[in-house]
Scaffold this motif. Structure first.
Motif, PDB file in Angstrom:
ATOM      1  N   GLY A  67       0.820  -1.208   0.000  1.00 48.76           N
ATOM      2  CA  GLY A  67       0.000   0.000   0.000  1.00 48.76           C
ATOM      3  C   GLY A  67       0.849   1.251   0.000  1.00 48.76           C
ATOM      4  N   LEU A  68       0.581   2.128   0.979  1.00 54.22           N
ATOM      5  CA  LEU A  68       1.350   3.368   1.063  1.00 54.22           C
ATOM      6  C   LEU A  68       2.516   3.238   2.030  1.00 54.22           C
ATOM      7  CD1 LEU A  68      -0.565   5.954   3.199  1.00 54.22           C
ATOM      8  CD2 LEU A  68      -1.680   3.879   2.460  1.00 54.22           C
ATOM      9  N   GLY A  69       2.744   2.024   2.554  1.00 52.43           N
ATOM     10  CA  GLY A  69       3.911   1.779   3.397  1.00 52.43           C
ATOM     11  C   GLY A  69       3.677   2.052   4.872  1.00 52.43           C
ATOM     12  N   GLN A 158      -1.680  -9.742   7.379  1.00 54.18           N
ATOM     13  CA  GLN A 158      -2.552 -10.098   6.244  1.00 54.18           C
ATOM     14  C   GLN A 158      -3.435  -8.884   5.968  1.00 54.18           C
ATOM     15  OE1 GLN A 158      -2.931 -12.676   4.098  1.00 54.18           O
ATOM     16  NE2 GLN A 158      -4.888 -12.007   3.284  1.00 54.18           N
ATOM     17  N   ASP A 159      -2.938  -7.991   5.100  1.00 58.29           N
ATOM     18  CA  ASP A 159      -3.595  -6.691   4.913  1.00 58.29           C
ATOM     19  C   ASP A 159      -3.939  -6.442   3.444  1.00 58.29           C
ATOM     20  OD1 ASP A 159      -4.678  -4.284   5.739  1.00 58.29           O
ATOM     21  OD2 ASP A 159      -2.777  -3.213   5.737  1.00 58.29           O
ATOM     22  N   ALA A 160      -4.503  -7.459   2.791  1.00 62.32           N
ATOM     23  CA  ALA A 160      -4.991  -7.264   1.419  1.00 62.32           C
ATOM     24  C   ALA A 160      -6.280  -6.450   1.476  1.00 62.32           C
ATOM     25  CB  ALA A 160      -5.267  -8.630   0.796  1.00 62.32           C
ATOM     26  N   PRO A 167     -10.270 -11.316  -3.580  1.00 62.46           N
ATOM     27  CA  PRO A 167     -10.392 -12.684  -3.037  1.00 62.46           C
ATOM     28  C   PRO A 167      -9.164 -13.580  -3.223  1.00 62.46           C
ATOM     29  CG  PRO A 167     -11.789 -12.398  -4.981  1.00 62.46           C
ATOM     30  CD  PRO A 167     -11.297 -11.040  -4.598  1.00 62.46           C
ATOM     31  N   ILE A 168      -8.339 -13.316  -4.260  1.00 62.51           N
ATOM     32  CA  ILE A 168      -7.219 -14.268  -4.464  1.00 62.51           C
ATOM     33  C   ILE A 168      -6.203 -14.260  -3.317  1.00 62.51           C
ATOM     34  CG2 ILE A 168      -7.318 -14.369  -7.006  1.00 62.51           C
ATOM     35  CD1 ILE A 168      -4.789 -12.591  -6.980  1.00 62.51           C
ATOM     36  N   LEU A 169      -6.274 -13.246  -2.467  1.00 65.10           N
ATOM     37  CA  LEU A 169      -5.337 -13.237  -1.333  1.00 65.10           C
ATOM     38  C   LEU A 169      -6.014 -13.679  -0.032  1.00 65.10           C
ATOM     39  CD1 LEU A 169      -3.202 -10.068  -2.189  1.00 65.10           C
ATOM     40  CD2 LEU A 169      -2.738 -12.464  -2.695  1.00 65.10           C
TER      41      LEU A 169
HETATM   42  C1  SAM Z   1      -5.161  -2.630   2.141  1.00 65.45           C
HETATM   43  S1  SAM Z   1      -3.866  -2.167   1.069  1.00 65.45           S
HETATM   44  C2  SAM Z   1      -2.415  -2.413   2.056  1.00 65.45           C
HETATM   45  C3  SAM Z   1      -2.118  -1.286   3.008  1.00 65.45           C
HETATM   46  C4  SAM Z   1      -0.706  -1.353   3.564  1.00 65.45           C
HETATM   47  N1  SAM Z   1      -0.516  -2.530   4.373  1.00 65.45           N
HETATM   48  C5  SAM Z   1      -0.337  -0.103   4.327  1.00 65.45           C
HETATM   49  O1  SAM Z   1      -0.207  -0.176   5.559  1.00 65.45           O
HETATM   50  O2  SAM Z   1      -0.180   0.951   3.717  1.00 65.45           O
HETATM   51  C6  SAM Z   1      -3.807  -3.609   0.025  1.00 65.45           C
HETATM   52  C7  SAM Z   1      -2.699  -3.559  -1.015  1.00 65.45           C
HETATM   53  O3  SAM Z   1      -2.643  -4.848  -1.642  1.00 65.45           O
HETATM   54  C8  SAM Z   1      -2.253  -4.653  -2.983  1.00 65.45           C
HETATM   55  N2  SAM Z   1      -2.646  -5.851  -3.765  1.00 65.45           N
HETATM   56  C9  SAM Z   1      -3.871  -6.163  -4.276  1.00 65.45           C
HETATM   57  N3  SAM Z   1      -3.821  -7.332  -4.944  1.00 65.45           N
HETATM   58  C10 SAM Z   1      -2.547  -7.777  -4.870  1.00 65.45           C
HETATM   59  C11 SAM Z   1      -1.867  -8.908  -5.384  1.00 65.45           C
HETATM   60  N4  SAM Z   1      -2.510  -9.849  -6.099  1.00 65.45           N
HETATM   61  N5  SAM Z   1      -0.546  -9.041  -5.122  1.00 65.45           N
HETATM   62  C12 SAM Z   1       0.123  -8.108  -4.382  1.00 65.45           C
HETATM   63  N6  SAM Z   1      -0.488  -7.000  -3.872  1.00 65.45           N
HETATM   64  C13 SAM Z   1      -1.782  -6.834  -4.097  1.00 65.45           C
HETATM   65  C14 SAM Z   1      -3.000  -3.403  -3.393  1.00 65.45           C
HETATM   66  O4  SAM Z   1      -2.408  -2.789  -4.531  1.00 65.45           O
HETATM   67  C15 SAM Z   1      -2.922  -2.552  -2.130  1.00 65.45           C
HETATM   68  O5  SAM Z   1      -1.865  -1.653  -2.184  1.00 65.45           O
END
Ligand code: SAM
Length: 254
Positions: A67-69, A158-160, A167-169
């Motif tokens: 995400g934004l780190g 686990q922060d998808a 859903p794939i995550l």
């Molecule tokens: C909820 S945000 C994460 C927020 C991050 N943990 C933070 O604290 O800033 C979910 C992130 O998962 C990424 N994402 C979605 N599908 C993904 C995939 N198949 N593989 C890797 N990253 C994925 C998205 O682009 C998004 O940036």
């Protein structure tokens, strides 16, 4: 501030910290009740990171979704003055987010050395920690990296995006992969408390516990590989008609 990554909007949350709203996933990266407070509660505290950091071995954290780190930055802030080495491995589909983070932190005293060591791997080696970001679909990048590096993680953020949007995550197969490369003492933590993801976790061999509530959500989920699942959750899952998410059934739904 560097120009925002395409298809994202900056949103201030109730604790004053910021998150990004993704137009592609139609979801914000954090709860609007507080991006930083949520990260601290669910991930840094949820995985009991500071108290498990050890001067004798490297503590490894896997984050699903860079995400934004904020997950990384919050961890860095909490661990900064503690003894012990740690490796933060994060997975991110969207290269623009990772480039944005690099640009935003180009003058940061600890992060200015972030370097593309491969086309899809951004890394920083600091005296106490390593940050590795794998860019691409986690379902493809993670198995290759884990196999080559023989890494075992102690904590999983686990922060998808939500199971409905991403859903794939959240499938049984995904959680099986996470389990395969986990240390025995691993703690997995997530904001979701949905019965379908709890079933995915349980059916892939994880032990399920109830996590703290945050904002309007009444609960969250913690998982481990030792101990016993919370009997109330097991009863709830037994009574729930929803199915575990699997690679097969999410494709059928899509
Ligand atoms: C909820 S945000 C994460 C927020 C991050 N943990 C933070 O604290 O800033 C979910 C992130 O998962 C990424 N994402 C979605 N599908 C993904 C995939 N198949 N593989 C890797 N990253 C994925 C998205 O682009 C998004 O940036």
């Amino acid at each position: 501030m560097a120009q925002l990554p395409p298809h994202h909007q900056l949103v201030q949350t109730d604790d004053g910290s910021f998150t990004l709203f993704s137009e592609n996933f139609q979801e914000a990266c954090h709860s609007t009740s507080g991006a930083k407070s949520e990260t601290l509660l669910h991930y840094v505290k949820g995985c009991r990171v500071p108290e498990r950091l050890s001067p004798h071995s490297t503590f490894t954290i896997l984050e699903v979704g860079f995400g934004l780190g904020l997950g990384f930055m919050t961890t860095l802030e909490i661990l900064a003055d503690l003894q012990g080495k740690w490796h933060f491995l994060s997975l991110e589909l969207d290269r623009d987010l990772v480039e944005w983070f690099k640009e935003e932190n180009k003058d940061h005293p600890l992060l200015s050395g972030l370097t593309w060591i491969k086309d899809s791997i951004l890394e920083l080696r600091a005296p106490n920690f390593i940050l590795t970001i794998l860019v691409g679909n986690a379902r493809e990048t993670l198995p290759l990296y884990a196999q080559d590096s023989k890494i075992k993680w102690n904590a999983i953020y686990q922060d998808a995006f939500s199971p409905k949007k991403n859903p794939i995550l959240w499938t049984k197969e995904w959680f099986e992969l996470l389990k395969l490369h986990s240390a025995t003492d691993v703690l997995l933590s997530t904001y979701s408390a949905s019965s379908s993801i709890r079933k995915s976790l349980f059916e892939s061999g994880w032990i399920i516990h109830k996590g703290e509530k945050f904002g309007p959500k009444r609960s969250s989920t913690r998982a481990s590989l030792v101990g016993e699942s919370d009997p109330d959750i097991l009863l709830q899952l037994e009574r729930s008609p929803v199915l575990a998410l699997t690679d097969g059934n999410i494709l059928v739904k899509a």
